[in-house]
Design an enzyme around this catalytic site. Structure first.
Site, mmCIF file in Angstrom:
data_model
loop_
_atom_site.group_PDB
_atom_site.id
_atom_site.type_symbol
_atom_site.label_atom_id
_atom_site.label_comp_id
_atom_site.label_asym_id
_atom_site.label_seq_id
_atom_site.Cartn_x
_atom_site.Cartn_y
_atom_site.Cartn_z
ATOM 1 N N TYR A 14 0.625 -1.212 -0.048
ATOM 2 C CA TYR A 14 0.028 -0.019 -0.051
ATOM 3 C C TYR A 14 0.699 1.043 0.121
ATOM 4 C CZ TYR A 14 -3.595 -3.124 1.475
ATOM 5 O OH TYR A 14 -4.684 -4.178 1.405
ATOM 6 N N HIS A 19 -4.055 6.086 -0.772
ATOM 7 C CA HIS A 19 -4.552 5.970 0.941
ATOM 8 C C HIS A 19 -3.762 5.981 1.880
ATOM 9 C CE1 HIS A 19 -8.729 5.770 2.042
ATOM 10 N NE2 HIS A 19 -8.931 4.435 2.364
ATOM 11 N N ASN A 66 -9.534 1.544 7.957
ATOM 12 C CA ASN A 66 -10.814 1.613 8.571
ATOM 13 C C ASN A 66 -10.839 1.379 10.038
ATOM 14 O OD1 ASN A 66 -11.489 1.922 5.933
ATOM 15 N ND2 ASN A 66 -12.331 -0.040 5.474
ATOM 16 N N ASN A 112 -13.474 6.544 5.120
ATOM 17 C CA ASN A 112 -13.682 5.805 6.450
ATOM 18 C C ASN A 112 -12.637 5.778 7.628
ATOM 19 O OD1 ASN A 112 -16.068 4.683 5.069
ATOM 20 N ND2 ASN A 112 -14.811 3.044 4.103
#
Length: 187
Positions: A14, A19, A66, A112
């Protein structure tokens, strides 16, 4: 005492996704303050700096996006950090790519991770620094977009935006008034 949190996801896959811009900005903030992420506590990777005798905690939650609020809540409780000394940096699909927007409070919008932070803290009146990621040329679902790698041709733009977000967070941690920081950094 001050807490700067950069939201993101902890796995290497990631690292260069939209994000993870909060993680990147937190790294830039640590670099500006001359510290490294050396310990793990409260479900976060943490760097500690001291400026004028004040401790600044820079954190990257390891809970995945999240559930970011768990780490933020634990750190704020452990260090007894008042809400006016919390700053959260994160990517925001509602802003054009590369824009930086600072606010003293607000909702989670479509994010989120911020929903988790607000729910866990029980309040939303803390500073947030948003790094815009929306690209009018891309037409895919948000969930796919935020987890996509940043295109090579856009990497410098986002790198610069993260550095600006980090500078703004450090100024806030050093006691600069949010209105002044907003005036200097909001796109």
């Amino acid at each position: 005492m001050f807490l700067i949190v950069g939201l993101g996801n902890p796995e290497e896959k990631y690292y260069k996704t939209f994000h993870n811009l909060g993680f990147l900005a937190a790294g830039d903030a640590a670099e500006l303050l001359g510290v490294k992420f050396k310990k793990k506590e409260c479900e976060a990777s943490v760097a500690e700096a001291f400026v004028g005798g004040e401790k600044i905690i820079i954190a990257r939650p390891l809970t995945y996006m999240n559930a970011s609020g768990r780490a933020v809540k634990q750190l704020a409780a452990k260090y007894k950090i008042p809400k006016e000394n919390v700053v959260v940096i994160y990517d925001d699909y509602d802003l054009p790519k590369g824009h930086v927007r600072i606010r003293p409070a607000g909702s989670a919008g479509t994010h989120n991770g911020m929903r988790s932070v607000i729910a866990e803290l029980g309040y939303s009146d803390f500073a947030r620094i948003r790094v815009g990621i929306r690209d009018g040329e891309v037409n895919i679902p948000i969930i796919n977009y935020v987890l996509a790698d940043i295109r090579k041709e856009d990497y410098d733009l986002f790198s610069s935006a993260c550095k600006r977000a980090a500078e703004a967070a450090v100024l806030l941690a050093k006691g600069e008034k949010i209105d002044r920081v907003m005036g200097n950094y909001n796109a």
